[in-house]
Scaffold this motif. Structure first.
Motif, PDB file in Angstrom:
ATOM      1  N   TYR A  67       0.846  -1.191   0.000  1.00 50.30           N
ATOM      2  CA  TYR A  67       0.000   0.000   0.000  1.00 50.30           C
ATOM      3  C   TYR A  67       0.879   1.238   0.000  1.00 50.30           C
ATOM      4  O   TYR A  67       1.983   1.219   0.552  1.00 50.30           O
ATOM      5  CB  TYR A  67      -0.851   0.080   1.281  1.00 50.30           C
ATOM      6  N   GLU A  71      -2.913   5.541   0.714  1.00 53.38           N
ATOM      7  CA  GLU A  71      -3.998   4.560   0.673  1.00 53.38           C
ATOM      8  C   GLU A  71      -4.383   4.047   2.061  1.00 53.38           C
ATOM      9  O   GLU A  71      -5.548   3.744   2.306  1.00 53.38           O
ATOM     10  CB  GLU A  71      -3.595   3.342  -0.171  1.00 53.38           C
ATOM     11  N   LYS A 117      -1.417  -6.083   0.271  1.00 56.14           N
ATOM     12  CA  LYS A 117      -2.524  -5.519  -0.498  1.00 56.14           C
ATOM     13  C   LYS A 117      -3.079  -6.538  -1.491  1.00 56.14           C
ATOM     14  O   LYS A 117      -4.291  -6.608  -1.714  1.00 56.14           O
ATOM     15  CB  LYS A 117      -2.049  -4.264  -1.230  1.00 56.14           C
TER      16      LYS A 117
END
Length: 182
Positions: A67, A71, A117
């Motif tokens: 990430y 984010e 992620k």
């Protein structure tokens, strides 16, 4: 009272402004040093608030978890923890926060699972500390991805087993040769 054309209020105001300016400069310098450390440390550093929302995410954390800081900042920490471990993790952090001891680190390094992620899990060592100022509590985790180390350890174990097998075979061949020479 007048001091060379300046009254007490102006002198006090000027010295306060000077001290404020020095304090602001020292704060900027401290923030720059802190940012440099965060940017260069090889381990992921993730801080969360008392609600377990991410408030700090360094560049190594971006590499480890996948990430960007933009984010993940403000998001629940749950997004970085496999679903099976979330409830236990939340309760462990809450219990750590309820302790009446001064802010400190949680005992020892813990082996945990992280969640990238892309949904892949990875083994990690995690060192957690609690900080509290003005009644506000934060938790900071230093996370080290140990995927490569685990892979290397597994390869070393396989190689060790293979060498033991070869050694036993070699010993058997030597014994067989010795028996024939009798």
């Amino acid at each position: 009272m007048n001091h060379g054309g300046l009254d007490d209020r102006e002198i006090t105001s000027g010295s306060l402004e000077g001290r404020l300016s020095l304090t602001e400069a020292a704060l900027k310098e401290s923030e720059a040093r802190f940012a440099a450390v965060l940017a260069t440390v090889p381990d992921a550093i993730v801080s969360v608030d008392a609600d377990q929302r991410v408030v700090l995410f360094n560049q190594a954390a971006e590499r480890v978890f996948g990430y960007t800081a933009d984010e993940i900042l403000g998001q629940p920490l749950d997004g970085l923890i496999p679903a099976v471990a979330r409830a236990t993790h939340r309760e462990t952090v809450r219990a750590f926060g309820r302790e009446r001891q001064p802010p400190r680190r949680m005992a020892g390094v813990r082996l945990v699972a992280g969640l990238r992620k892309d949904g892949t899990e990875f083994p990690a060592e995690c060192f957690i500390s609690r900080q509290g100022t003005d009644g506000v509590t934060h938790y900071t985790a230093v996370v080290r991805d140990v995927t490569e180390r685990r892979r290397t350890e597994a390869e070393l174990q396989r190689a060790t087993r293979a060498l033991r097998t070869l050694s036993r075979c070699n010993e058997a061949l030597v014994r067989a040769g010795d028996e024939r020479s009798l």
